[in-house]
Write an enzyme that holds these catalytic residues in place. Structure first.
Site, PDB file in Angstrom:
ATOM      1  N   GLY C 240       0.833  -1.204   0.000  1.00  6.07           N
ATOM      2  CA  GLY C 240       0.000   0.000   0.000  1.00  6.07           C
ATOM      3  C   GLY C 240       0.858   1.241   0.000  1.00  6.07           C
ATOM      4  O   GLY C 240       0.787   2.055  -0.903  1.00  6.07           O
ATOM      5  N   ARG C 612       9.555  -1.860  21.994  1.00  3.54           N
ATOM      6  CA  ARG C 612       9.633  -3.315  21.962  1.00  3.54           C
ATOM      7  C   ARG C 612       9.487  -3.803  20.515  1.00  3.54           C
ATOM      8  O   ARG C 612       8.591  -3.352  19.795  1.00  3.54           O
ATOM      9  CB  ARG C 612       8.504  -3.921  22.808  1.00  3.54           C
ATOM     10  CG  ARG C 612       8.558  -5.442  22.907  1.00  3.54           C
ATOM     11  CD  ARG C 612       7.292  -6.030  23.520  1.00  3.54           C
ATOM     12  NE  ARG C 612       6.969  -5.473  24.826  1.00  3.54           N
ATOM     13  CZ  ARG C 612       7.501  -5.884  25.979  1.00  3.54           C
ATOM     14  NH1 ARG C 612       8.367  -6.865  25.974  1.00  3.54           N
ATOM     15  NH2 ARG C 612       7.157  -5.311  27.124  1.00  3.54           N
ATOM     16  N   LEU C 614       8.217  -6.512  18.169  1.00  2.00           N
ATOM     17  CA  LEU C 614       7.193  -7.557  18.310  1.00  2.00           C
ATOM     18  C   LEU C 614       7.570  -8.825  17.563  1.00  2.00           C
ATOM     19  O   LEU C 614       7.243  -9.931  17.983  1.00  2.00           O
ATOM     20  CB  LEU C 614       5.845  -7.027  17.817  1.00  2.00           C
ATOM     21  CG  LEU C 614       5.341  -5.788  18.573  1.00  2.00           C
ATOM     22  CD1 LEU C 614       4.059  -5.254  17.936  1.00  2.00           C
ATOM     23  CD2 LEU C 614       5.110  -6.102  20.053  1.00  2.00           C
ATOM     24  N   THR C 618      10.045  -9.784  10.962  1.00  5.78           N
ATOM     25  CA  THR C 618       9.219  -8.891  10.139  1.00  5.78           C
ATOM     26  C   THR C 618       9.629  -7.435  10.366  1.00  5.78           C
ATOM     27  O   THR C 618       9.551  -6.619   9.452  1.00  5.78           O
ATOM     28  CB  THR C 618       7.715  -9.072  10.428  1.00  5.78           C
ATOM     29  OG1 THR C 618       7.475  -8.836  11.811  1.00  5.78           O
ATOM     30  CG2 THR C 618       7.258 -10.468  10.054  1.00  5.78           C
ATOM     31  N   GLN C 622      10.767  -4.816   7.507  1.00  7.64           N
ATOM     32  CA  GLN C 622      10.205  -3.470   7.385  1.00  7.64           C
ATOM     33  C   GLN C 622      11.305  -2.421   7.367  1.00  7.64           C
ATOM     34  O   GLN C 622      11.294  -1.498   6.562  1.00  7.64           O
ATOM     35  CB  GLN C 622       9.283  -3.191   8.579  1.00  7.64           C
ATOM     36  CG  GLN C 622       7.942  -3.898   8.485  1.00  7.64           C
ATOM     37  CD  GLN C 622       7.052  -3.220   7.479  1.00  7.64           C
ATOM     38  OE1 GLN C 622       6.617  -2.104   7.677  1.00  7.64           O
ATOM     39  NE2 GLN C 622       6.825  -3.893   6.375  1.00  7.64           N
ATOM     40  N   GLY C 687       6.347   2.291  15.940  1.00 10.36           N
ATOM     41  CA  GLY C 687       6.311   1.937  14.530  1.00 10.36           C
ATOM     42  C   GLY C 687       7.693   1.772  13.932  1.00 10.36           C
ATOM     43  O   GLY C 687       8.662   2.363  14.400  1.00 10.36           O
ATOM     44  N   GLY C 689       7.967   0.691  10.098  1.00 10.29           N
ATOM     45  CA  GLY C 689       7.966   0.685   8.633  1.00 10.29           C
ATOM     46  C   GLY C 689       8.409   1.987   8.007  1.00 10.29           C
ATOM     47  O   GLY C 689       8.974   1.994   6.914  1.00 10.29           O
ATOM     48  N   GLU C 690       8.122   3.087   8.650  1.00 14.14           N
ATOM     49  CA  GLU C 690       8.487   4.377   8.084  1.00 14.14           C
ATOM     50  C   GLU C 690       9.760   4.943   8.703  1.00 14.14           C
ATOM     51  O   GLU C 690      10.368   5.861   8.148  1.00 14.14           O
ATOM     52  CB  GLU C 690       7.323   5.358   8.236  1.00 14.14           C
ATOM     53  CG  GLU C 690       6.120   4.887   7.429  1.00 14.14           C
ATOM     54  CD  GLU C 690       4.872   5.694   7.701  1.00 14.14           C
ATOM     55  OE1 GLU C 690       4.222   6.102   6.730  1.00 14.14           O
ATOM     56  OE2 GLU C 690       4.521   5.905   8.870  1.00 14.14           O
TER      57      GLU C 690
END
Lengths: 340, 168, 731
Positions: C240, C612, C614, C618, C622, C687, C689-690
């Site tokens: 996305g 943290r 998770l 993954t 990212q 977060g 991913g960014e």
């Protein structure tokens, strides 16, 4: 894609008989279908020649080789004779497209692929290559991929093939079969037309002509061959500029030089005057700069492609340095070997 | 028109428009939707399948041109519970994120490893006569498969790992 | 109705006490086997019984009106069913979290490429033919398309502190530079797609969408029905990056066509349409002004920018977002101009703001370090503020200094030499670094957890767009309920399930994960009661419950019962009391060809602190994916618009260059520092991913400078720009 009739040709005669200006030959299809989906090309009939016998072989022809029109780009690049004696051709092929496309694309189709000018690709934009006399929206548009040599007011497009640039430097000829079965051979400059006021007419071929083979003459013995391609990412992109070189050194001097340039003209570009400047000279960076300067002496026809002049200039110097032994050869510069 | 394909070992007959690409025939007629359409113009590699053992873009070829051909799609490699070593390696190396390009990456890698085993050269080969399987070679050979999530290092880790598994 | 939990104060670090040991591990994605075997189902894979095909038709004028549609122009196409034109069509996709329909302009055209009609036919081939041949007539008026020359400029409210003139003019060193970045496209591999089907008055839409809770309202509003009558399904989304945040024209057109025809309709955007009509990242012009004293202490920090968007669109790329809190200075100034142009709308593309803003600030910091003759890492360490320089909030957790120090060490930063000093043949080798920062958010999110003898089931309308949601929610539930991950099933992407944050802004895993955490916690409390211990004494592991010297298999406690709990979380007072952000440091080594100007990244190393972790695996994907986006923006990506019509010229993946395999080395490392952000959410996570993209491109540009001594201030640093800079420097 417009509706079309699909026919599979069983023989060259049958294929030629099915061809007229409203028909297209399909072989690899990697560019034709690309363009048909956008309705840039709208043939009423599509003639599949992929099952024609005898066109997919690489065979000796005199001291050189005969490359069947249906030989896949990947097979051609991997052929031991090509790798050993015409490494430039392997290199050029392998710098083009992707592994998947090279597995499909053919020798004949590669020669006849169309420009990647984005204005040609967009039917909403004026393009005299698509529609004679329509004008050229690329003039004044965004033109990173456009040509700097051989253009006209009607068209700024560059020919995208890498293979053809190598073939030009190797003095290859194209074997063409006319409808009556007659064969003729064309040098690449005889095959490709410059755009002038009819950029839609890209080659000298008649609608029912078929390319049956490419003929490679004997390679220049003991030569170094190089293909250097500059692009906007490391792989899977069309050339901004490319340089093909065949150089034979003779006792420390340049005995023979053939240079061809891609990404810069409507056909593979070659300039005999440059080669003459090198002949008999001792390799020297200043000389190479002078040669490169002469190649790019004229301003680009479009401000967007002005960058191609220094880019081409510097790439040519880098290639000549490596091919003449002034610098260590990098990947893409190979010494020819005897056939395996 | 009617075309007969051998897909993943099964003979299948497809009734289709002459314009139908191999990709659309696989996805919409045969409902083998593992093969993806990312661009429909050979610019992304998501539709990679093997035709008679060679990797190609299924979007850039007509179904009609493949009468009698043998097609291998991602569904033909393995399924959950019985994954091929290469598929399993993609899972363990996280060689994907969104998964949309993954079928194409795996099919392309399958074809690519054959090309490498044959000794076919690439743009990254220092010597056209002597080809190795280092990362630069695999990266160049896989460049026809874009991954916008940009899992590239992990895809190549998976290919290296999976190739060992496929050999053993 | 479940009471919503508000994050008003730090929560106990329960996940550090639980015993299952799966949280934070490198667990393989549970959806992996489906993805690698082609069995994960994306929107366009659906073809319900009787489904027909729609293709969107674009406007070919820049501004004006659609006067009429010549339906006869394609009447000859066999299997043609309809040309759908409806005033409810969208001008452009909804912006993220809009929750209502975007502009529905009727016949008005605001940009070249705007979808104006849908051709529907029995076959895809016929629909595509019709869409390309359909004749439309437009009225056209002049339009401004070039941000450099457009006259409609809206200055935004500036953010300023301190006495600028005093701080600037008295400084020992000043950097005053302009950086520009081009438009970017999300270019997710999955083209935007929708399959619409009506069951009576109920609309079922399979869609390529990121935020279903919002999308349902947007679609209902656009079509004109109550949200309760809309169900959206998106179990797998093929990427996305912001482009699928809001409902798009393909969904509305599919829904309206399906209504009109009484048959399911599938609309998949052609790749060219994705470029033409999906929100872009704005181009930017950024003016950086940095002033420092002789010791490298920042006195003035200014980051002004100019962005663009369509008239009427509120979204403005927050270019200086991270510049406002990365470093402190005596005086700061952040101003923005919004220019109105008739180009396809601008919206969120991965890390809006940071993706381009941090490139510029970090490159300018490198220029300042150069001017000072100071190590760029040291310059940053000297300027870390004690609190948010603009808001005065304390940082919730900020390990930027550790990232800088540890990153430098593991990368081998001390081997860096003077610009141009390292050479390998014709390649010049250089190293560069940059800081990374990205604000962290908690967005309202609900989830339901069911526990039975068969295991646990997690249900939420959250999406997994490649971000690892299936994995991390499995891990949160397994950890909380003491179950092996194989006994947890996660169901996502269905608006009939509890509404989650959706995937966007890097808040998805933490927000939806917190909801799962809270629902599972309620189940833990019930298990504690059944066992007869206090909740805080309960320990769950491998299906066994222990506490207060009691022990019982969970299944015995359940005794056939199914425990179902739902929870919802939203942000609270901690979001005001503290400033939460992820931080990191990028280090990069590049080679620049001295003749051709080609740039190759040879290795890259990111060290991140984002609370943290998770799932280590993954999260790494990212982070590295973000770093590669940074490489792409520094070197390749350039979405070009025609200077006359504003139409997208680079409208396919052959002309819009994203990084390919060959552009990216194998040696791309992401390292995560141990951190807990107690003010972020009950998971103490942030977060990722960014964060990975933030600054990554700056590290590449700085490495180019270190390699060959030139600054590239107009990105991407394509070979022509590098050699132009080399030639300007006499090389």
């Amino acid at each position: 894609m417009r509706a079309f009739d699909y026919t599979r040709a069983e023989s060259l005669d049958q294929a030629a008989a099915a061809l007229d200006p409203a028909a297209s030959v399909i072989a690899g299809g990697t560019n034709l279908l690309d363009l048909m989906k956008l309705q840039v090309m709208t043939p009423e009939r599509v003639v599949d020649i992929t099952r024609l016998p005898g066109l997919d072989a690489i065979e000796p022809e005199g001291e050189g080789l005969r490359l069947g029109a249906l030989v896949r780009n990947s097979d051609l690049a991997a052929d031991p004779r090509i790798r050993a004696r015409y490494p430039l051709l392997s290199r050029a092929l392998l710098s083009g497209a992707s592994g998947q496309i090279r597995n499909k694309a053919t020798t004949g189709g590669n020669l006849l692929q169309r420009t990647r000018c984005p204005y040609f690709y967009d039917p909403a934009m004026a393009c005299s290559k698509r529609e004679p006399g329509a004008g050229c929206a690329a003039q004044g548009g965004v033109g990173r991929m456009l040509a700097i040599f051989g253009t006209s007011d009607a068209c700024l497009a560059a020919h995208p093939s890498d293979m053809a640039v190598a073939l030009r430097a190797l003095d290859a000829e194209v074997e063409v079969r006319s409808r009556d079965g007659g064969l003729r051979r064309l040098a690449l400059d005889e095959l490709y037309r410059l755009p002038g006021d009819r950029p839609d007419l890209e080659t000298t071929l008649a609608a029912d002509d078929l390319i049956t083979a490419v003929i490679l003459p004997a390679p220049v013995a003991g030569s170094v061959q190089a293909y250097r391609k500059l692009r906007d990412r490391a792989s899977y992109a069309f050339a901004l500029v490319s340089v093909a070189a065949v150089i034979r050194m003779d006792q420390g001097r340049i005995g023979q030089a053939a240079l061809a340039f891609g990404g810069v003209a409507p056909r593979p570009w070659r300039d005999a005057g440059l080669e003459a400047m090198l002949h008999g000279k001792t390799p020297d960076e200043a000389l190479f700069r002078e040669v490169a300067q002469r190649l790019t002496a004229d301003p680009a026809p479009n401000p967007d492609t002005e960058f191609k002049r220094p880019l081409l200039r510097r790439t040519l110097v880098a290639v000549l340095r490596e091919a003449t032994g002034l610098a260590q050869p990098s990947i893409g510069t190979d010494a020819t070997k005897d056939a395996a | 028109m009617q075309t007969t394909l051998t897909v993943n070992g099964h003979t299948r007959s497809v009734d289709h428009d002459p314009r139908t690409t191999l990709l659309d025939a696989l996805r919409d007629s045969l409902r083998l939707t593992g093969t993806k359409k990312g661009c429909d113009h050979g610019q992304c590699g998501a539709c990679t399948v093997l035709v008679n053992g060679r990797r190609i873009n299924a979007c850039l070829t007509l179904a009609a041109m493949h009468d009698g051909d043998e097609i291998t799609t991602i569904e033909g490699l393995g399924e959950p519970g019985a994954l091929s070593p290469l598929q399993q390696a993609f899972v363990s190396c996280d060689g994907y994120q969104c998964g949309f390009c993954t079928s194409g990456q795996i099919m392309s890698a399958t074809g690519m490893l054959e090309e490498l085993a044959r000794g076919d050269p690439s743009h990254a080969s220092p010597d056209l006569a002597q080809v190795s399987a280092d990362d630069a070679e695999i990266a160049e050979r896989m460049s026809g498969n874009l991954c916008r999530c940009a899992a590239y290092p992990f895809i190549r880790e998976a290919i290296s790992l999976g190739a060992k598994g496929e050999r053993s | 109705m479940t009471q919503t939990f508000r994050m008003d104060k730090p929560q106990p670090r329960l996940l550090d006490e639980t015993r299952q040991g799966v949280i934070g591990t490198s667990m393989d994605r549970p959806d992996g086997p489906l993805k690698v075997s082609g069995q994960a189902t994306y929107t366009a894979d659906a073809l319900p019984e009787g489904c027909v095909h729609g293709m969107l038709v674009r406007a070919t004028v820049t501004r004006g009106h659609l006067r009429d549609i010549d339906r006869d122009s394609i009447a000859d196409i066999p299997g043609l069913l309809a040309v759908v034109r409806d005033p409810r069509f969208l001008r452009n996709p909804a912006q993220g979290m809009a929750g209502e329909a975007p502009d529905q302009p009727g016949d008005r055209i605001d940009y070249h490429g705007q979808p104006v009609a849908l051709v529907v036919a029995e076959t895809f081939e016929a629909a595509r033919d019709g869409a390309l041949r359909l004749k439309l007539r437009f009225d056209s008026v002049a339009a401004e398309v070039d941000p450099d020359h457009a006259t409609e400029v809206e200055p935004q409210d500036p953010t300023e502190s301190g006495d600028w003139n005093a701080a600037w003019s008295g400084a020992a060193h000043q950097v005053d530079v302009v950086y520009t970045t081009p438009c970017h496209a999300s270019a997710a591999m999955e083209p935007h797609a929708a399959v619409a089907e009506w069951q009576g008055d109920r609309l079922i839409l399979r869609g390529a969408l990121q935020m279903l809770r919002f999308n349902r309202k947007e679609l209902a509003d656009a079509v004109g029905i109550p949200p309760e009558q809309v169900q959206i399904l998106a179990p797998y989304v093929g990427g996305g990056f912001g482009s699928k945040l809001g409902i798009g024209t393909e969904a509305v057109a599919a829904a309206l066509a399906a209504r009109e025809l009484g048959r399911p309709v599938r609309v998949v955007m052609a790749r060219q349409t994705v470029f033409d009509a999906v929100l872009r990242r704005t181009e930017t012009r950024q003016h950086l002004q940095l002033a420092a004293d002789a010791e490298g202490k920042l006195l003035a920090l200014g980051h002004d920018d100019r962005v663009s968007n369509l008239p009427g669109e509120e979204f403005a790329e927050p270019v200086s977002s991270a510049s406002q809190f990365l470093y402190g200075a005596r005086a700061t100034r952040f101003r923005q101009d919004m220019v109105r142009v008739h180009r396809v709308g601008a919206g969120s593309v991965r890390a809006p703001g940071e993706a381009v803003g941090v490139i510029a600030i970090e490159a300018a910091m490198d220029e300042l370090a150069d001017a000072l003759g100071m190590c760029p890492v040291e310059l940053r360490l000297r300027n870390l503020p004690d609190q948010h320089p603009v808001t005065g909030q304390p940082f919730s957790a900020r390990a930027l200094a550790d990232c800088l120090r540890e990153g430098a060490k593991s990368f081998g930063w001390s081997d860096r030499q003077a610009p141009g000093a390292r050479q390998e043949g014709d390649w010049l080798i250089g190293m560069g670094m940059a800081s990374a920062a990205r604000p962290n958010m908690l967005v309202k999110s609900a989830a339901r957890v069911r526990l039975s003898a068969e295991g646990a089931v997690v249900e939420t309308d959250m999406t997994d767009i490649g971000t690892g949601t299936y994995a991390v929610l499995t891990q949160v539930a397994a950890e909380m309920l003491g179950l092996p991950p194989g006994q947890v099933t996660v169901k996502l992407g269905d608006t009939d399930l509890p509404g989650a944050s959706g995937s966007g802004g890097s808040f998805g895993a933490s927000s939806s994960g917190s909801a799962v955490f809270l629902a599972a916690k309620k189940i833990r409390d019930r298990l504690a009661a059944k066992l007869g211990c206090a909740p805080e004494d309960l320990s769950l592991q491998d299906g066994l419950a222990r506490g207060a010297n009691l022990e019982a298999p969970i299944n015995d406690l359940l005794a056939g019962e199914v425990l179902v709990e739902e929870a919802e979380i939203k942000g609270g007072k901690t979001a005001e009391s503290h400033f939460s952000a992820g931080f990191g440091a990028h280090f990069c080594e590049v080679a620049v060809h001295r003749w051709t100007g080609e740039v190759r990244v040879r290795r890259m190393h990111g060290t991140f602190a984002m609370g943290r972790v998770l799932n280590e695996k993954t999260a790494r994907s990212q982070a590295v994916g973000g770093m590669i986006w940074g490489v792409g923006s520094a070197l390749h990506e350039d979405m070009s618009h025609d200077p006359r019509t504003g139409h997208v010229v680079t409208r396919d993946l052959a002309n819009y260059h994203i990084a390919s395999h060959a552009d990216i080395p194998r040696d791309m490392q992401a390292v995560f520092l141990e951190e807990r952000d107690d003010f972020a959410n009950p998971l103490q996570s942030k977060g990722v991913g960014e964060l990975g993209i933030s600054g990554a491109g700056g590290a590449v540009l700085n490495a180019i400078h270190n390699a060959c001594g030139v600054r590239i201030r107009d990105i991407p640093a394509t070979p022509d720009r590098v050699i132009a800079a080399l030639e300007a420097a006499g090389r």
